[in-house]
Scaffold this motif. Structure first.
Motif, short mmCIF file in Angstrom:
data_model
loop_
_atom_site.label_atom_id
_atom_site.label_comp_id
_atom_site.label_asym_id
_atom_site.label_seq_id
_atom_site.Cartn_x
_atom_site.Cartn_y
_atom_site.Cartn_z
N ILE A 7 0.87 -1.17 0.00
CA ILE A 7 0.00 0.00 0.00
C ILE A 7 0.91 1.22 0.00
N THR A 8 0.70 2.11 -0.97
CA THR A 8 1.65 3.19 -1.19
C THR A 8 0.96 4.54 -1.36
N GLU A 9 1.78 5.56 -1.23
CA GLU A 9 1.39 6.90 -1.67
C GLU A 9 2.47 7.43 -2.61
N TYR A 10 3.73 7.13 -2.31
CA TYR A 10 4.86 7.59 -3.13
C TYR A 10 4.75 9.09 -3.39
N ASN A 11 4.62 9.83 -2.32
CA ASN A 11 4.36 11.27 -2.43
C ASN A 11 5.44 12.08 -1.72
N PRO A 12 6.61 12.21 -2.27
CA PRO A 12 7.12 11.63 -3.51
C PRO A 12 7.82 10.29 -3.24
N TYR A 13 8.13 9.59 -4.31
CA TYR A 13 8.87 8.34 -4.23
C TYR A 13 10.31 8.65 -3.77
N HIS A 14 10.83 7.85 -2.82
CA HIS A 14 12.19 8.08 -2.33
C HIS A 14 12.90 6.75 -2.08
N LEU A 15 14.14 6.82 -1.65
CA LEU A 15 14.96 5.62 -1.47
C LEU A 15 14.39 4.66 -0.43
N GLY A 16 13.70 5.19 0.57
CA GLY A 16 13.05 4.32 1.55
C GLY A 16 11.97 3.46 0.91
N HIS A 17 11.24 4.03 -0.04
CA HIS A 17 10.24 3.26 -0.77
C HIS A 17 10.91 2.17 -1.61
N ARG A 18 12.01 2.53 -2.25
CA ARG A 18 12.74 1.54 -3.06
C ARG A 18 13.21 0.38 -2.18
N LEU A 19 13.76 0.71 -1.01
CA LEU A 19 14.23 -0.32 -0.07
C LEU A 19 13.06 -1.20 0.38
N HIS A 20 11.93 -0.59 0.70
CA HIS A 20 10.75 -1.36 1.11
C HIS A 20 10.34 -2.35 0.03
N LEU A 21 10.26 -1.88 -1.21
CA LEU A 21 9.85 -2.75 -2.31
C LEU A 21 10.87 -3.86 -2.54
N GLN A 22 12.15 -3.53 -2.54
CA GLN A 22 13.19 -4.55 -2.73
C GLN A 22 13.16 -5.60 -1.63
N GLU A 23 13.05 -5.15 -0.39
CA GLU A 23 13.03 -6.08 0.75
C GLU A 23 11.76 -6.93 0.73
N ALA A 24 10.64 -6.35 0.37
CA ALA A 24 9.39 -7.09 0.30
C ALA A 24 9.48 -8.19 -0.77
N LYS A 25 10.04 -7.85 -1.91
CA LYS A 25 10.19 -8.84 -2.98
C LYS A 25 11.17 -9.95 -2.59
N LYS A 26 12.23 -9.56 -1.90
CA LYS A 26 13.21 -10.54 -1.45
C LYS A 26 12.57 -11.50 -0.43
N LEU A 27 11.75 -10.97 0.46
CA LEU A 27 11.09 -11.76 1.49
C LEU A 27 10.05 -12.71 0.92
N ILE A 28 9.22 -12.23 0.01
CA ILE A 28 8.08 -12.99 -0.49
C ILE A 28 8.41 -13.80 -1.75
N LYS A 29 9.30 -13.30 -2.57
CA LYS A 29 9.60 -13.93 -3.87
C LYS A 29 8.31 -14.12 -4.67
N PRO A 30 7.61 -13.03 -4.94
CA PRO A 30 6.28 -13.13 -5.57
C PRO A 30 6.33 -13.41 -7.06
N ASN A 31 5.23 -13.99 -7.53
CA ASN A 31 5.02 -14.14 -8.96
C ASN A 31 4.46 -12.84 -9.54
N LEU A 32 3.82 -12.06 -8.69
CA LEU A 32 3.16 -10.83 -9.11
C LEU A 32 3.18 -9.84 -7.94
N THR A 33 3.38 -8.57 -8.23
CA THR A 33 3.36 -7.54 -7.19
C THR A 33 2.32 -6.49 -7.54
N ILE A 34 1.40 -6.27 -6.60
CA ILE A 34 0.30 -5.33 -6.78
C ILE A 34 0.41 -4.26 -5.71
#
Length: 187
Positions: A7-34
């Motif tokens: 769940i995002t706002e990206y207002n504005p998008y910053h490095l913390g958001h990038r880290l959150h997304l990278q770590e989330a993908k690393k943790l879950i290893k998803p087939n799809l990200t929404i």
């Protein structure tokens, strides 16, 4: 199939958001990200600094597969209503895992509190209403209620929002696994 929801706002998008997304993908290893993203107005009714279209394009560039706009009626509300709209959309999209940023970083804390509220919602809601009637802001009234029923409190912005996500999943028994990533700096 693993479907990651954020769940995002990206207002504005910053490095913390990038880290959150990278770590989330690393943790879950998803087939799809929404992601569910606020539209032209963000939580608490402030106008977005950057258009929804530009923020959604950035999200896609950064590796999100699908961006869903959170309707204004939820986006401009308190944490509980914001979470209700966002988590409901993610559930409807079949998300299996929800990952959010948190100052606390311990999902068990959020689950314990959400389950405690779920066991006695009438007392919790009554104490929140009493606190607000006494002039407390909504987050402070919630904390007063938590202290009364569970001897716990949640004070920081991302923890309050994360608790709202967890309460929504627990209340509706959504089949969504929840995870939180500890923030690397103060809010």
């Amino acid at each position: 199939m693993k479907i990651l929801g954020i769940i995002t706002e990206y207002n504005p998008y910053h490095l913390g958001h990038r880290l959150h997304l990278q770590e989330a993908k690393k943790l879950i290893k998803p087939n799809l990200t929404i992601c569910v993203m606020s539209s032209s107005f963000v939580q608490r009714g402030e106008p977005a600094m950057i258009s929804y279209q530009k923020r959604a394009a950035i999200a896609i560039e950064e590796g999100i597969d699908i961006v869903i706009e959170l309707p204004l009626v939820y986006a401009c509300q308190s944490a509980d209503y914001f979470a209700k709209g966002a988590v409901t959309l993610l559930h409807e999209m079949g998300v299996t895992d929800l990952v959010f940023g948190s100052e606390d970083g311990n999902i068990e804390t959020f689950l314990e509190i959400a389950e405690g509220i779920e066991q006695d919602p009438d007392t919790y809601n009554m104490k929140v209403k009493e606190g607000m009637k006494d002039g407390l802001r909504y987050p402070d009234a919630c904390n007063q209620a938590l202290q009364f029923i569970l001897n716990k409190e949640v004070r920081t912005p991302n923890d309050l929002l994360g608790l709202s996500y967890v309460k929504e999943v627990v209340h509706h028994h959504y089949p969504i696994s929840m995870h939180c990533i500890k923030r690397t700096n103060d809010y």
